[in-house]
Motif scaffolding. Sequence first.
Motif, PDB file in Angstrom:
ATOM      1  N   UNK A  60      16.371  69.160  62.810  1.00 50.61           N
ATOM      2  CA  UNK A  60      17.583  69.864  63.217  1.00 50.61           C
ATOM      3  C   UNK A  60      18.506  69.078  64.126  1.00 50.61           C
ATOM      4  N   UNK A  61      18.266  67.776  64.297  1.00 49.23           N
ATOM      5  CA  UNK A  61      19.116  66.969  65.172  1.00 49.23           C
ATOM      6  C   UNK A  61      20.415  66.541  64.501  1.00 49.23           C
ATOM      7  N   UNK A  62      20.409  66.406  63.194  1.00 48.44           N
ATOM      8  CA  UNK A  62      21.618  66.073  62.448  1.00 48.44           C
ATOM      9  C   UNK A  62      22.214  67.378  61.918  1.00 48.44           C
ATOM     10  N   UNK A  63      23.486  67.534  62.114  1.00 43.89           N
ATOM     11  CA  UNK A  63      24.140  68.776  61.699  1.00 43.89           C
ATOM     12  C   UNK A  63      24.934  68.567  60.420  1.00 43.89           C
ATOM     13  N   UNK A  64      25.434  69.655  59.897  1.00 46.97           N
ATOM     14  CA  UNK A  64      26.298  69.656  58.706  1.00 46.97           C
ATOM     15  C   UNK A  64      25.608  69.065  57.478  1.00 46.97           C
ATOM     16  N   UNK A  65      24.373  69.448  57.276  1.00 42.15           N
ATOM     17  CA  UNK A  65      23.641  69.012  56.097  1.00 42.15           C
ATOM     18  C   UNK A  65      22.875  70.196  55.528  1.00 42.15           C
ATOM     19  N   UNK A  66      22.664  70.158  54.246  1.00 46.62           N
ATOM     20  CA  UNK A  66      21.891  71.214  53.592  1.00 46.62           C
ATOM     21  C   UNK A  66      20.430  71.167  54.052  1.00 46.62           C
ATOM     22  N   UNK A  67      19.955  69.987  54.412  1.00 45.83           N
ATOM     23  CA  UNK A  67      18.553  69.819  54.790  1.00 45.83           C
ATOM     24  C   UNK A  67      18.297  70.100  56.274  1.00 45.83           C
ATOM     25  N   UNK A  68      19.329  70.310  57.055  1.00 40.35           N
ATOM     26  CA  UNK A  68      19.168  70.510  58.492  1.00 40.35           C
ATOM     27  C   UNK A  68      18.351  71.763  58.784  1.00 40.35           C
ATOM     28  N   UNK A  69      17.327  71.589  59.584  1.00 40.50           N
ATOM     29  CA  UNK A  69      16.509  72.706  60.017  1.00 40.50           C
ATOM     30  C   UNK A  69      15.386  73.109  59.079  1.00 40.50           C
ATOM     31  N   UNK A  70      15.306  72.510  57.920  1.00 39.24           N
ATOM     32  CA  UNK A  70      14.225  72.822  56.989  1.00 39.24           C
ATOM     33  C   UNK A  70      13.023  71.939  57.321  1.00 39.24           C
ATOM     34  N   UNK A  71      11.932  72.564  57.716  1.00 38.98           N
ATOM     35  CA  UNK A  71      10.767  71.816  58.201  1.00 38.98           C
ATOM     36  C   UNK A  71      10.125  70.934  57.137  1.00 38.98           C
ATOM     37  N   UNK A  72      10.329  71.229  55.883  1.00 42.04           N
ATOM     38  CA  UNK A  72       9.731  70.413  54.823  1.00 42.04           C
ATOM     39  C   UNK A  72      10.218  68.968  54.925  1.00 42.04           C
ATOM     40  N   UNK A  73      11.477  68.769  55.339  1.00 45.02           N
ATOM     41  CA  UNK A  73      12.024  67.423  55.477  1.00 45.02           C
ATOM     42  C   UNK A  73      11.465  66.716  56.706  1.00 45.02           C
ATOM     43  N   UNK A  74      11.028  67.498  57.693  1.00 46.83           N
ATOM     44  CA  UNK A  74      10.368  66.915  58.868  1.00 46.83           C
ATOM     45  C   UNK A  74       8.961  66.436  58.515  1.00 46.83           C
ATOM     46  N   UNK A  75       8.430  66.884  57.396  1.00 44.08           N
ATOM     47  CA  UNK A  75       7.118  66.433  56.919  1.00 44.08           C
ATOM     48  C   UNK A  75       7.278  65.309  55.898  1.00 44.08           C
ATOM     49  N   UNK A  76       8.216  65.466  54.984  1.00 44.85           N
ATOM     50  CA  UNK A  76       8.439  64.461  53.942  1.00 44.85           C
ATOM     51  C   UNK A  76       8.962  63.158  54.546  1.00 44.85           C
ATOM     52  N   UNK A  77       9.825  63.259  55.541  1.00 45.96           N
ATOM     53  CA  UNK A  77      10.431  62.076  56.158  1.00 45.96           C
ATOM     54  C   UNK A  77       9.419  61.064  56.671  1.00 45.96           C
ATOM     55  N   UNK A  78       8.482  61.469  57.536  1.00 46.18           N
ATOM     56  CA  UNK A  78       7.498  60.493  58.024  1.00 46.18           C
ATOM     57  C   UNK A  78       6.610  59.911  56.925  1.00 46.18           C
ATOM     58  N   UNK A  79       6.332  60.694  55.896  1.00 49.87           N
ATOM     59  CA  UNK A  79       5.543  60.172  54.773  1.00 49.87           C
ATOM     60  C   UNK A  79       6.316  59.059  54.078  1.00 49.87           C
ATOM     61  N   UNK A  80       7.603  59.271  53.877  1.00 48.23           N
ATOM     62  CA  UNK A  80       8.438  58.247  53.239  1.00 48.23           C
ATOM     63  C   UNK A  80       8.549  57.015  54.138  1.00 48.23           C
ATOM     64  N   UNK A  81       8.635  57.221  55.443  1.00 47.06           N
ATOM     65  CA  UNK A  81       8.671  56.091  56.375  1.00 47.06           C
ATOM     66  C   UNK A  81       7.383  55.274  56.265  1.00 47.06           C
ATOM     67  N   UNK A  82       6.248  55.938  56.203  1.00 43.88           N
ATOM     68  CA  UNK A  82       4.975  55.225  56.071  1.00 43.88           C
ATOM     69  C   UNK A  82       4.908  54.432  54.765  1.00 43.88           C
ATOM     70  N   UNK A  83       5.366  55.039  53.693  1.00 47.76           N
ATOM     71  CA  UNK A  83       5.401  54.326  52.406  1.00 47.76           C
ATOM     72  C   UNK A  83       6.311  53.104  52.506  1.00 47.76           C
ATOM     73  N   UNK A  84       7.443  53.270  53.173  1.00 46.80           N
ATOM     74  CA  UNK A  84       8.360  52.148  53.368  1.00 46.80           C
ATOM     75  C   UNK A  84       7.746  51.038  54.195  1.00 46.80           C
ATOM     76  N   UNK A  85       6.996  51.399  55.237  1.00 47.03           N
ATOM     77  CA  UNK A  85       6.344  50.383  56.063  1.00 47.03           C
ATOM     78  C   UNK A  85       5.285  49.621  55.275  1.00 47.03           C
TER      79      UNK A  85
END
Length: 65
Positions: free
Chosen positions: A26-51
């Motif tokens: 929820x730190x970035x505003x004006x987005x469809x994904x803002x505040x949806x907790x699923x993206x707070x879970x998917x994001x770190x997984x994608x970061x780990x895959x990227x690393x």
Amino acid sequence: MRGWFRLTLGLLAVVLGALWTVQGLGYATDSVMTGHRIWAVIGPVVVLIGLVALYFGMRARGHRD
């Protein structure tokens, strides 16, 4: 040119994963994904895959035949 694809893909995944995490928390505003907790879970997984992709890309670049 070995490893460039993995490095590029890994960097893109880290940036997108971080963005998705910030939006999900929820730190970035004006987005469809803002505040949806699923993206707070998917994001770190994608970061780990990227690393992981960055790690293997660096290893491929380090091996000179």
